[in-house]
Design a protein around this motif. Sequence first.
Motif, PDB file in Angstrom:
ATOM      1  N   ASN A   1      14.446  11.854 -10.121  1.00 17.15           N
ATOM      2  CA  ASN A   1      15.419  12.787  -9.941  1.00 17.15           C
ATOM      3  C   ASN A   1      15.721  12.713  -8.454  1.00 17.15           C
ATOM      4  OD1 ASN A   1      15.528  13.877 -12.343  1.00 17.15           O
ATOM      5  ND2 ASN A   1      13.635  15.065 -12.320  1.00 17.15           N
ATOM      6  N   ALA A   2      15.109  11.903  -7.723  1.00 19.04           N
ATOM      7  CA  ALA A   2      15.693  11.793  -6.235  1.00 19.04           C
ATOM      8  C   ALA A   2      16.810  11.220  -6.169  1.00 19.04           C
ATOM      9  CB  ALA A   2      14.921  11.142  -5.516  1.00 19.04           C
ATOM     10  N   THR A   3      17.948  11.696  -5.140  1.00 22.18           N
ATOM     11  CA  THR A   3      19.037  11.142  -5.248  1.00 22.18           C
ATOM     12  C   THR A   3      19.331   9.635  -4.666  1.00 22.18           C
ATOM     13  OG1 THR A   3      19.696  12.211  -3.059  1.00 22.18           O
ATOM     14  CG2 THR A   3      20.404  13.225  -4.896  1.00 22.18           C
ATOM     15  N   LYS A   4      18.493   9.055  -4.203  1.00 22.73           N
ATOM     16  CA  LYS A   4      18.308   7.672  -3.801  1.00 22.73           C
ATOM     17  C   LYS A   4      16.884   7.221  -4.023  1.00 22.73           C
ATOM     18  CE  LYS A   4      17.276   8.306   1.195  1.00 22.73           C
ATOM     19  NZ  LYS A   4      16.720   7.180   1.702  1.00 22.73           N
ATOM     20  N   PRO A   5      16.611   5.939  -4.174  1.00 25.74           N
ATOM     21  CA  PRO A   5      15.548   5.362  -4.416  1.00 25.74           C
ATOM     22  C   PRO A   5      14.564   5.491  -3.372  1.00 25.74           C
ATOM     23  CG  PRO A   5      17.168   3.882  -4.865  1.00 25.74           C
ATOM     24  CD  PRO A   5      17.744   4.991  -4.291  1.00 25.74           C
ATOM     25  N   SER A   6      12.983   5.856  -3.595  1.00 25.44           N
ATOM     26  CA  SER A   6      12.069   6.013  -2.482  1.00 25.44           C
ATOM     27  C   SER A   6      12.049   4.525  -1.616  1.00 25.44           C
ATOM     28  CB  SER A   6      10.929   6.371  -3.132  1.00 25.44           C
ATOM     29  OG  SER A   6      10.164   5.216  -3.639  1.00 25.44           O
ATOM     30  N   ASP A   7      11.418   4.799  -0.676  1.00 29.46           N
ATOM     31  CA  ASP A   7      10.975   3.672   0.381  1.00 29.46           C
ATOM     32  C   ASP A   7      10.181   2.685  -0.404  1.00 29.46           C
ATOM     33  OD1 ASP A   7      12.717   4.826   2.342  1.00 29.46           O
ATOM     34  OD2 ASP A   7      10.749   5.383   3.574  1.00 29.46           O
ATOM     35  N   GLY A   8       9.141   3.232  -1.351  1.00 33.58           N
ATOM     36  CA  GLY A   8       8.297   2.544  -1.986  1.00 33.58           C
ATOM     37  C   GLY A   8       8.951   1.538  -3.072  1.00 33.58           C
ATOM     38  N   TYR A   9      10.159   2.160  -3.907  1.00 34.16           N
ATOM     39  CA  TYR A   9      10.995   1.557  -4.618  1.00 34.16           C
ATOM     40  C   TYR A   9      11.805   0.361  -4.021  1.00 34.16           C
ATOM     41  CZ  TYR A   9      14.409   1.031  -8.359  1.00 34.16           C
ATOM     42  OH  TYR A   9      15.272   0.287  -9.397  1.00 34.16           O
ATOM     43  N   THR A  10      12.211   0.681  -2.902  1.00 37.32           N
ATOM     44  CA  THR A  10      13.171  -0.374  -2.116  1.00 37.32           C
ATOM     45  C   THR A  10      11.988  -1.319  -1.668  1.00 37.32           C
ATOM     46  OG1 THR A  10      14.424   1.110  -1.239  1.00 37.32           O
ATOM     47  CG2 THR A  10      14.387  -0.888   0.004  1.00 37.32           C
ATOM     48  N   ALA A  11      10.705  -1.136  -1.218  1.00 40.29           N
ATOM     49  CA  ALA A  11       9.806  -2.170  -0.995  1.00 40.29           C
ATOM     50  C   ALA A  11       9.264  -2.993  -2.117  1.00 40.29           C
ATOM     51  CB  ALA A  11       8.435  -1.646  -0.202  1.00 40.29           C
ATOM     52  N   LEU A  12       9.235  -2.431  -3.299  1.00 42.93           N
ATOM     53  CA  LEU A  12       8.933  -3.255  -4.451  1.00 42.93           C
ATOM     54  C   LEU A  12      10.128  -4.108  -4.911  1.00 42.93           C
ATOM     55  CD1 LEU A  12       6.744  -0.412  -6.209  1.00 42.93           C
ATOM     56  CD2 LEU A  12       6.030  -2.760  -5.294  1.00 42.93           C
ATOM     57  N   TYR A  13      11.376  -3.450  -4.719  1.00 39.11           N
ATOM     58  CA  TYR A  13      12.456  -4.494  -5.191  1.00 39.11           C
ATOM     59  C   TYR A  13      12.403  -5.641  -4.062  1.00 39.11           C
ATOM     60  CZ  TYR A  13      17.225  -5.847  -4.708  1.00 39.11           C
ATOM     61  OH  TYR A  13      18.620  -6.441  -4.757  1.00 39.11           O
ATOM     62  N   GLU A  14      12.187  -5.488  -2.819  1.00 40.06           N
ATOM     63  CA  GLU A  14      12.105  -6.559  -2.185  1.00 40.06           C
ATOM     64  C   GLU A  14      11.219  -7.705  -2.239  1.00 40.06           C
ATOM     65  OE1 GLU A  14      12.248  -4.259   1.787  1.00 40.06           O
ATOM     66  OE2 GLU A  14      14.305  -4.082   1.856  1.00 40.06           O
TER      67      GLU A  14
ATOM     68  N   ASN B   1       0.832  -1.100   0.014  1.00 42.21           N
ATOM     69  CA  ASN B   1       0.035  -0.022  -0.018  1.00 42.21           C
ATOM     70  C   ASN B   1       0.926   1.276   0.026  1.00 42.21           C
ATOM     71  OD1 ASN B   1      -2.120   1.760   0.138  1.00 42.21           O
ATOM     72  ND2 ASN B   1      -2.449   1.212   2.293  1.00 42.21           N
ATOM     73  N   ALA B   2       1.177   1.704  -1.244  1.00 44.47           N
ATOM     74  CA  ALA B   2       2.048   3.158  -1.429  1.00 44.47           C
ATOM     75  C   ALA B   2       1.065   4.076  -0.883  1.00 44.47           C
ATOM     76  CB  ALA B   2       2.565   3.072  -2.700  1.00 44.47           C
ATOM     77  N   SER B   3       0.947   4.499   0.365  1.00 41.35           N
ATOM     78  CA  SER B   3       0.205   5.330   0.665  1.00 41.35           C
ATOM     79  C   SER B   3       0.602   6.835   0.320  1.00 41.35           C
ATOM     80  CB  SER B   3      -0.130   5.478   2.142  1.00 41.35           C
ATOM     81  OG  SER B   3       0.879   5.582   2.901  1.00 41.35           O
ATOM     82  N   ILE B   4       1.998   7.160   0.713  1.00 44.38           N
ATOM     83  CA  ILE B   4       2.824   8.199   0.364  1.00 44.38           C
ATOM     84  C   ILE B   4       2.716   8.453  -0.931  1.00 44.38           C
ATOM     85  CG2 ILE B   4       5.258   9.201   0.419  1.00 44.38           C
ATOM     86  CD1 ILE B   4       5.565   7.928   2.835  1.00 44.38           C
ATOM     87  N   PHE B   5       2.996   7.569  -2.188  1.00 41.30           N
ATOM     88  CA  PHE B   5       2.795   7.711  -3.594  1.00 41.30           C
ATOM     89  C   PHE B   5       1.355   8.039  -3.909  1.00 41.30           C
ATOM     90  CE2 PHE B   5       2.154   5.615  -7.761  1.00 41.30           C
ATOM     91  CZ  PHE B   5       2.970   6.273  -8.374  1.00 41.30           C
ATOM     92  N   LEU B   6       0.519   7.484  -3.331  1.00 43.33           N
ATOM     93  CA  LEU B   6      -0.853   8.178  -3.729  1.00 43.33           C
ATOM     94  C   LEU B   6      -0.953   9.432  -3.189  1.00 43.33           C
ATOM     95  CD1 LEU B   6      -3.616   7.198  -4.581  1.00 43.33           C
ATOM     96  CD2 LEU B   6      -4.208   6.457  -2.462  1.00 43.33           C
ATOM     97  N   ARG B   7      -0.424   9.843  -2.181  1.00 42.84           N
ATOM     98  CA  ARG B   7      -0.828  11.399  -1.629  1.00 42.84           C
ATOM     99  C   ARG B   7      -0.005  12.157  -2.787  1.00 42.84           C
ATOM    100  NH1 ARG B   7       0.676  11.258   3.624  1.00 42.84           N
ATOM    101  NH2 ARG B   7       2.502  11.360   3.163  1.00 42.84           N
ATOM    102  N   MET B   8       1.376  11.739  -2.921  1.00 45.99           N
ATOM    103  CA  MET B   8       1.905  12.503  -4.198  1.00 45.99           C
ATOM    104  C   MET B   8       1.283  12.686  -5.475  1.00 45.99           C
ATOM    105  SD  MET B   8       5.912  11.077  -3.501  1.00 45.99           S
ATOM    106  CE  MET B   8       6.605  12.193  -4.853  1.00 45.99           C
ATOM    107  N   LEU B   9       0.480  11.516  -5.898  1.00 52.56           N
ATOM    108  CA  LEU B   9      -0.146  11.374  -7.168  1.00 52.56           C
ATOM    109  C   LEU B   9      -1.468  12.566  -7.050  1.00 52.56           C
ATOM    110  CD1 LEU B   9      -0.524   8.179  -8.328  1.00 52.56           C
ATOM    111  CD2 LEU B   9       0.628   9.871  -9.496  1.00 52.56           C
ATOM    112  N   THR B  10      -1.934  12.590  -5.911  1.00 49.62           N
ATOM    113  CA  THR B  10      -3.338  13.394  -5.678  1.00 49.62           C
ATOM    114  C   THR B  10      -2.943  14.637  -5.580  1.00 49.62           C
ATOM    115  OG1 THR B  10      -4.194  11.406  -4.478  1.00 49.62           O
ATOM    116  CG2 THR B  10      -5.244  13.412  -4.185  1.00 49.62           C
TER     117      THR B  10
END
Length: 99
Positions: free
Chosen positions: A43-56, A21-30
Amino acid sequence: MTFDQAMFSIYERAKREASYNASIFLRMLTDNGGIQTARTLINATKPSDGYTALYEKGRLDLTVEALVLENQIWHELFTLDELKRAKTRLQQYGYGFPA
């Protein structure tokens, strides 16, 4: 399908297919819309927590980077540097691009 719709679609798919549940991503989209959200994350210098979670979860296919790169109709919305950044990040995490 618009880019915003495609972005909401990966949110829904991540929730349904990866139990993420990517709630931060959803808020950003909204708040900011799809293109600005994608640019911010790419453009972020490091991957987001969501990216990392999906990687895992083995689901980099549900990341913004994969969405942007894998469908050429979205390429015109981003700079060459942004496309390169997205590709580099996916490659660094061992993403196997579809043939």
